[in-house]
Design a protein around this motif. Structure first.
Motif, short mmCIF file in Angstrom:
data_model
loop_
_atom_site.label_atom_id
_atom_site.label_comp_id
_atom_site.label_asym_id
_atom_site.label_seq_id
_atom_site.Cartn_x
_atom_site.Cartn_y
_atom_site.Cartn_z
N LEU A 1 66.16 94.59 82.26
CA LEU A 1 67.05 93.48 81.90
C LEU A 1 67.63 93.68 80.51
N GLY A 2 66.81 94.11 79.57
CA GLY A 2 67.30 94.31 78.22
C GLY A 2 68.32 95.42 78.11
N ALA A 3 68.07 96.54 78.80
CA ALA A 3 69.01 97.66 78.75
C ALA A 3 70.36 97.28 79.35
N VAL A 4 70.33 96.61 80.48
CA VAL A 4 71.59 96.19 81.12
C VAL A 4 72.30 95.15 80.26
N VAL B 1 68.66 88.12 66.49
CA VAL B 1 68.32 86.78 67.00
C VAL B 1 67.22 86.87 68.05
N VAL B 2 67.33 87.83 68.96
CA VAL B 2 66.32 87.95 70.03
C VAL B 2 64.97 88.34 69.44
N VAL B 3 64.97 89.31 68.53
CA VAL B 3 63.70 89.76 67.96
C VAL B 3 63.07 88.67 67.09
N ALA B 4 63.90 87.89 66.37
CA ALA B 4 63.37 86.87 65.47
C ALA B 4 62.79 85.68 66.23
N PHE B 5 63.47 85.25 67.28
CA PHE B 5 63.05 84.04 67.99
C PHE B 5 62.31 84.33 69.29
N LEU B 6 62.43 85.54 69.81
CA LEU B 6 61.71 85.94 71.03
C LEU B 6 61.10 87.32 70.80
N PRO B 7 59.99 87.39 70.07
CA PRO B 7 59.39 88.71 69.81
C PRO B 7 59.01 89.46 71.08
N GLY B 8 58.72 88.72 72.13
CA GLY B 8 58.38 89.36 73.40
C GLY B 8 59.58 89.72 74.25
N GLY B 9 60.79 89.47 73.77
CA GLY B 9 61.99 89.82 74.51
C GLY B 9 62.40 88.73 75.49
N LEU B 10 63.47 89.02 76.21
CA LEU B 10 63.99 88.05 77.17
C LEU B 10 62.99 87.77 78.28
N ALA B 11 62.16 88.75 78.61
CA ALA B 11 61.18 88.55 79.68
C ALA B 11 60.13 87.51 79.30
N SER C 1 69.77 107.20 71.32
CA SER C 1 68.32 107.09 71.45
C SER C 1 67.82 105.77 70.88
N ILE C 2 68.39 105.35 69.76
CA ILE C 2 68.00 104.06 69.16
C ILE C 2 68.48 102.91 70.04
N GLU C 3 69.66 103.05 70.64
CA GLU C 3 70.15 101.99 71.53
C GLU C 3 69.26 101.82 72.75
N PHE C 4 68.69 102.91 73.25
CA PHE C 4 67.73 102.80 74.35
C PHE C 4 66.55 101.91 73.94
N VAL C 5 66.04 102.16 72.75
CA VAL C 5 64.88 101.40 72.27
C VAL C 5 65.26 99.94 72.02
N ILE C 6 66.47 99.70 71.51
CA ILE C 6 66.92 98.33 71.26
C ILE C 6 66.95 97.55 72.58
N GLY C 7 67.46 98.17 73.63
CA GLY C 7 67.49 97.49 74.92
C GLY C 7 66.11 97.12 75.41
N VAL C 8 65.15 98.02 75.23
CA VAL C 8 63.77 97.73 75.64
C VAL C 8 63.19 96.60 74.81
N ALA C 9 63.46 96.60 73.50
CA ALA C 9 62.93 95.55 72.63
C ALA C 9 63.54 94.19 72.97
N VAL C 10 64.83 94.17 73.28
CA VAL C 10 65.48 92.91 73.63
C VAL C 10 64.93 92.38 74.95
#
Length: 394
Positions: free
Chosen positions: A318-321, A348-358, A298-307
């Motif tokens: 994109l984040g989940a994949v 790294v993604v959360v620190a430098f891209l708070p909005g995610g890869l998108a 469940s936490i990994e699902f959320v991590i993918g969305v955040a990334v």
């Protein structure tokens, strides 16, 4: 004194205001959306089956199922502000409903699943298993059962105005409780092993690579359909109301809307998407177990969305994949330290891209728009100099 006759009305066509969309023609956003869906369909249905091997294509099927869960989390968390740390519950409900039907189909009419005969604790099929022998009950249950559980839980939680960290902890506790329940009922749920060795999918042998490709195409088409449905939802009046509840719940209540009902709809829709993903995950992987639906998944699902970026449509996908692929790739190359590398990727993604890869696309567009006035200034300066040079001297 001569009378001034009014001038006849001009018949010249007035130019359309800037940014106006001509009638009966799709706007730029619609064209971009259609182009994006066409590109995604070509990538999933044409490029991936040609480039990837059967093993990698089966992995991609698994990743796309995780992406379906991420789309629902994007609605509930990205648009509604509800941090759902228990989507594994709804994923598991859909997965177990599908697996129960497939195990009964493999056992044949009047038969019992193999694990029940192995443990020897039951003489006949449990009563609550019997309805799942019918596909007309099992298939709707994969979606309706998670939605019913989400409706019951959400009605209690949102009416009492539970939100924020309290809601996240409560949803996580629900995932832990479900895992304990499944492990304790070894004779009817398979215990820690879960439901394994699923061989058929509505008459098709899952060991056949051709049938595995068919399952992949079903999953890819379902993901595109969910994305289209989600886009319609977030661009509707309800989508705007959901964002308003996220940003100012008390103001929405003051305007006469019920924020609890608005959040409940998003929570139930996200649960239905997770249940559908779990149902399709079973034929793609051939197993469903408590280890796949607990707190960590469940936490990994959320991590993918955040990334990926929770506030966008494609970001959660994109984040989940990307996170699922990174987990597989890192575990293959670095078996002992891949979890640390995955955590470093998230940090790294959360620190430098708070909005995610998108947000990379948005940042590029923002820089381009910021540079346009300067370019226009240089162009206008050059044009004025050229005009002065063309004017003859008096």
């Amino acid at each position: 004194m001569t009378a001034v006759t009014p001038a006849p009305p001009s018949t010249a066509v007035r130019p359309a205001p800037a940014g106006a969309v001509p009638p009966n023609r799709p706007g730029r956003s619609q064209l971009r959306t259609l182009a994006g869906f066409a590109f995604g369909a070509a990538l999933l249905f044409a490029v991936a089956p040609l480039v990837l091997s059967d093993f990698r294509l089966a992995l991609l099927s698994k990743y796309l199922c995780v992406a379906m869960v991420a789309v629902g989390i994007g609605i509930a968390w990205g648009r509604g502000g509800m941090l759902t740390l228990g989507q594994g519950v709804f994923f598991g409900l859909g997965g177990y409903a599908m697996a129960m039907h497939l195990k009964l189909a493999d056992a044949g009419p009047g038969g019992m699943p193999d694990f029940m005969q192995l443990y020897g604790q039951l003489d006949e099929l449990p009563l609550w298993w019997r309805p799942f022998a019918s596909p007309w009950f099992a298939l709707p249950a994969t979606v309706l059962l998670p939605m019913a559980v989400a409706f019951g839980l959400g009605s209690l939680v949102f009416r009492r105005r539970v939100r924020g960290a309290y809601f996240a902890i409560l949803s996580q506790a629900l995932a832990a409780a479900m895992v304990i329940l499944l492990i304790g009922q070894q004779g009817t749920t398979g215990g820690t092993n879960g439901l394994t060795d699923i061989k058929g999918f509505f008459g098709y042998d899952l060991d056949d690579p051709v049938n595995q490709r068919m399952v992949y195409f079903i999953i890819a088409g379902t993901l595109l359909a969910l994305l289209a449905l989600t886009r319609q939802l977030i661009h509707s009046r309800y989508g705007e109301l959901l964002v308003a509840v996220r940003d100012g719940e008390e103001r929405v209540r003051f305007l006469g809307y019920d924020p609890a009902s608005v959040k409940l709809v998003a929570y139930v829709v996200a649960a239905g998407m997770a249940g559908l993903a779990g149902a399709l995950f079973v034929p793609a992987v051939g197993i469903i177990s408590p280890a796949l639906i607990g707190i960590v998944p469940s936490i990994e699902f959320v991590i993918g969305v955040a990334v990926g970026g929770r506030a966008t449509l494609l970001g959660p996908v994109l984040g989940a994949v990307a996170v699922a692929w990174a987990r597989t790739a890192l575990s293959e190359r670095f078996p002992g330290t891949w979890t640390y590398l995955q955590g470093l990727l998230f940090v790294v993604v959360v620190a430098f891209l708070p909005g995610g890869l998108a947000s990379l696309w948005a940042l590029a567009r923002h820089r381009d728009v910021a540079a346009r006035p300067q370019r226009r200034g240089w162009l206008s300066l050059g044009r004025r100099r050229a005009e002065r040079m063309e004017v003859p001297a008096a």
